[in-house]
Design a protein around this motif. Structure first.
Motif: not given
Length: 329
Positions: A10, A57, A70, A72, A80, A83
């Protein structure tokens, strides 16, 4: 090691390429696809690495991937990760794992309630020389250690901060010379020295037109009783290697980036092998994937029940606490 573990990434910025290269070099690991809030960006990254570009996502989390990396901007890391955990995925999260201790706690709670593992990228802990240095400290080779200094005199140009609309902002970065550029050094210091008891410091924005600090100094008291100093900057032209120096009654060590430059024990210099290093003093893209690979391999062994996660939520939280304590004092 568990076979055919499927990964998704991501965030398709600079650090995502490091993760992609690391995954490709791990036997039994497969990068399935990537996601980014900019679909076109994700598609270009996916084409480069011959993988799928998920539309979102949410679509990635609904797929059969096993692990989410992750990558980001910092402010999204905690949510994130949560989740992904709530959707039954293991997580590799870039530094910092969160911008506050409270959010780091939320990630740890999500990991526990879902029975899924998290590793917080602190790849320097997997460097051969860092491992060697920690062994020397723990063995008492330096005698009673009195002082440890960490200097991170980096340089980031105006163009670096202008390259995106989130770099240098409090909302997205959460901090500058410490939280963004310096957190690996802070983690390295506390890890090698066996933990921090208290910190105090000053921060300033002296050179760059950004919201975060570009200069920071702090004093440290370690759990062992030793004292320390942290110096961090993103305006020390042209940029200098990170240095960690440890001084005890029987010897000293100088770690430059992730290489032991000097090691002296009881008046005798210890002969050292040369290991390849990554120099990010002036170029944050100068990262090799080898240590990321070792850290992800550790996660896979843990998934397989053959190891413990070496940098779990509890460990990842330590550097966040030190830095936020400096910011708050």
């Amino acid at each position: 090691m568990t076979k055919n573990v499927k990964f998704g990434i991501l965030g398709c910025g600079m650090i995502a390429s490091i993760h992609a290269d690391a995954i490709k070099n791990i036997e039994g690991a497969t990068l399935v696809g990537v996601a980014d809030n900019n679909l076109e960006f994700a598609q270009k990254f996916a084409f480069k690495h011959s993988v799928l570009a998920f539309d979102s996502y949410e679509q990635m989390l609904g797929s059969d991937i096993d692990v989410v990396c992750v990558c980001t901007p910092s402010c999204f890391h905690a949510q994130n990760a949560i989740d992904a955990l709530d959707n039954g995925k293991h997580v590799v999260v870039e530094k910092p794992m969160a911008l506050s201790v409270e959010d780091a706690d939320r990630v740890e709670e999500a990991s526990k309630r879902n029975g899924k593992l998290v590793t917080v990228i602190s790849q320097l802990r997997f460097s051969k020389d860092v491992i060697r240095l920690k062994e020397y400290v723990e063995s008492g080779a330096f005698g009673k250690i009195s002082l440890c200094t960490l200097t991170m005199k980096y340089y980031r140009s105006k163009e670096y901060f202008a390259s995106s609309n989130w770099k240098g902002t409090l909302k997205f970065d959460g901090g500058g010379a410490l939280m963004n550029q310096g957190i690996h050094g802070v983690d390295l210091m506390q890890y090698v020295m066996g933990g921090v008891k208290s910190v105090s410091g000053k921060i300033g924005t002296l050179c760059h037109s950004v919201e975060v600090e570009d200069t920071a100094v702090a004093t440290v008291e370690f759990i062992s009783g030793a004292l320390g100093v942290i110096v961090a900057s993103t305006c020390a032209y042209p940029g200098f290697d990170r240095k960690l120096e440890i001084h005890g009654e029987k010897g000293y060590a100088i770690l430059t980036e992730n290489n032991l430059e000097k090691l002296m024990v009881e008046g005798k210099e210890v002969k050292l092998d040369a290991f390849e290093k990554s120099n990010t003093a002036s170029d944050p893209t100068a990262l090799a994937s080898a240590m990321h690979q070792k850290q992800i391999e550790n996660l896979l062994l843990a998934i397989d029940g053959k190891a413990q996660v070496l940098v779990d939520c509890s460990e990842g939280k330590k550097a966040v606490k030190i830095i936020t304590d400096i910011y708050n004092r």
